[in-house]
Design an enzyme around this catalytic site. Structure first.
Site, PDB file in Angstrom:
ATOM      1  CG  HIS A  94     -39.277   3.529  -5.430  1.00 25.25           C
ATOM      2  ND1 HIS A  94     -40.340   4.540  -5.771  1.00 25.25           N
ATOM      3  CD2 HIS A  94     -39.361   2.377  -6.368  1.00 25.25           C
ATOM      4  CE1 HIS A  94     -41.236   4.027  -6.673  1.00 25.25           C
ATOM      5  NE2 HIS A  94     -40.777   2.672  -7.244  1.00 25.25           N
TER       6      HIS A  94
ATOM      7  CG  HIS B  19     -36.085   3.340 -14.352  1.00 29.13           C
ATOM      8  ND1 HIS B  19     -36.384   2.209 -15.160  1.00 29.13           N
ATOM      9  CD2 HIS B  19     -37.300   3.389 -13.774  1.00 29.13           C
ATOM     10  CE1 HIS B  19     -37.540   2.044 -15.266  1.00 29.13           C
ATOM     11  NE2 HIS B  19     -38.098   2.387 -14.464  1.00 29.13           N
TER      12      HIS B  19
HETATM   13  P1  2AM Z   1     -42.059   1.229 -10.110  1.00 27.68           P
HETATM   14  O1  2AM Z   1     -40.418   1.163 -10.466  1.00 27.68           O
HETATM   15  O2  2AM Z   1     -42.324   2.054  -8.908  1.00 27.68           O
HETATM   16  O3  2AM Z   1     -42.843   0.110 -10.269  1.00 27.68           O
HETATM   17  C1  2AM Z   1     -42.038   1.694 -16.089  1.00 27.68           C
HETATM   18  O4  2AM Z   1     -43.114   0.687 -15.767  1.00 27.68           O
HETATM   19  C2  2AM Z   1     -41.863   2.340 -14.770  1.00 27.68           C
HETATM   20  O5  2AM Z   1     -42.893   3.244 -14.571  1.00 27.68           O
HETATM   21  C3  2AM Z   1     -41.410   1.611 -13.786  1.00 27.68           C
HETATM   22  O6  2AM Z   1     -40.233   2.008 -13.185  1.00 27.68           O
HETATM   23  C4  2AM Z   1     -42.752   1.944 -12.618  1.00 27.68           C
HETATM   24  O7  2AM Z   1     -42.333   2.226 -11.284  1.00 27.68           O
HETATM   25  C5  2AM Z   1     -43.363   3.065 -13.225  1.00 27.68           C
HETATM   26  N1  2AM Z   1     -45.026   3.178 -12.778  1.00 27.68           N
HETATM   27  C6  2AM Z   1     -45.376   4.031 -11.893  1.00 27.68           C
HETATM   28  N2  2AM Z   1     -46.920   3.825 -12.050  1.00 27.68           N
HETATM   29  C7  2AM Z   1     -47.026   2.694 -12.980  1.00 27.68           C
HETATM   30  C8  2AM Z   1     -48.124   2.084 -13.296  1.00 27.68           C
HETATM   31  N3  2AM Z   1     -49.471   2.307 -12.788  1.00 27.68           N
HETATM   32  N4  2AM Z   1     -47.905   0.822 -14.172  1.00 27.68           N
HETATM   33  C9  2AM Z   1     -46.704   0.670 -14.429  1.00 27.68           C
HETATM   34  N5  2AM Z   1     -45.548   1.219 -13.980  1.00 27.68           N
HETATM   35  C10 2AM Z   1     -45.873   2.301 -13.246  1.00 27.68           C
END
Ligand code: 2AM
Length: 185
Positions: free
Chosen positions: A127, A40
Site C-alpha cells: 500500500h 512510496h
Molecule cells: P506506512 O506507510 O504503512 O505507515 C517510513 O516510516 C515508512 O516505513 C512508512 O511508509 C511506514 O509505512 C513504514 N513503517 C512500517 N512500520 C513502521 C513503524 N513501526 N513505524 C514507522 N514506520 C513504519
C-alpha cells in the site's frame, strides 16, 4: 539511523493520487496528509539501526534482487488500517498480480533475518499511505468519500528498490535515499 526499504512510484501516478487527495482534503477530516515526496511502498521497515550495519543491509538487498526481473503493478483501491469503520491510516492499495512485491518483501525479510534483523510477524499488505488520523474528528466522512471515489490511478513497473533514511522532526519525516538496487534478472 532510522531506515526502511521501499519501492517508488512514477511521478504521473503520484500526481493522479495527489489530485484525489486534494479532493479528499476538502472534507476536513482531522488527518495528517502524506507529502508528495513522502509517498512510496514500504517493503520493510527496519527502524533504528546502527550505521555499522549498513553493509549487511546492502548485501541483503543485493541478494534480494538477484535474478528478479522488473514486473508490473497497478495503484488501485482505497482503504484504511485497521479498517474503514475505525480508520487510523488511510491508504491506496497496490495490485501485485505477479506477486512480485510480495516476493521481494519475503526475500528481503529472509535475507535480513539471516543478518540478524527481526522478521515481520504481519502479513505483507502492499500500500501507499495517504494520511494518518490525528483525532476522531471527521473520520466518518473520509471513508464515505473513499467508497465513492474513482480508485484506479494507473499501472507502473517496479524496476528497483531503495534503502531510505527517515529523519523525524515536528514538521514530519524527511526521507533521504541512501542506496538503490536495480532488478535485472
Ligand atoms: P506506512 O506507510 O504503512 O505507515 C517510513 O516510516 C515508512 O516505513 C512508512 O511508509 C511506514 O509505512 C513504514 N513503517 C512500517 N512500520 C513502521 C513503524 N513501526 N513505524 C514507522 N514506520 C513504519
Amino acid at each position: 539511523m532510522r531506515l526502511f526499504i521501499c519501492s517508488e512510484l512514477p511521478e504521473s501516478i503520484l500526481q493522479a493520487v495527489g489530485k484525489q487527495m486534494a479532493e479528499f482534503g476538502r472534507i476536513g477530516a482531522d488527518v495528517r496528509w502524506v507529502r508528495h515526496e513522502g509517498m512510496h511502498i514500504t517493503l520493510k521497515f527496519l527502524g533504528e539501526v546502527e550505521s555499522s550495519r549498513l553493509d549487511d543491509i546492502r548485501n541483503a538487498i543485493h541478494k534480494t534482487v538477484e535474478g528478479i526481473s522488473p514486473f508490473r503493478c497497478a495503484v488501485q483501491g482505497l482503504g484504511a488500517f485497521p479498517n474503514l469503520k475505525r480508520p487510523r491510516v488511510y491508504w491506496v492499495g497496490i495490485d501485485d498480480p505477479s506477486e512480485g512485491l510480495k516476493s521481494l518483501a519475503t526475500r528481503l525479510d529472509s535475507h535480513l533475518e539471516k543478518a540478524g534483523f527481526q522478521p515481520e510477524d504481519r502479513v505483507f499488505h502492499p500500500h501507499m499511505t495517504l494520511a494518518r488520523a490525528r483525532s476522531d474528528r471527521g473520520q466518518e466522512k473520509l471513508p464515505a468519500a473513499f467508497s465513492k471515489a474513482p480508485a484506479h490511478f494507473g499501472e507502473f513497473v517496479v524496476d528497483s528498490i531503495l534503502l531510505m533514511q527517515s529523519e523525524l522532526s515536528p514538521g514530519g519525516a524527511c526521507y533521504t535515499q541512501l542506496f538503490r538496487a536495480a532488478l535485472c534478472g
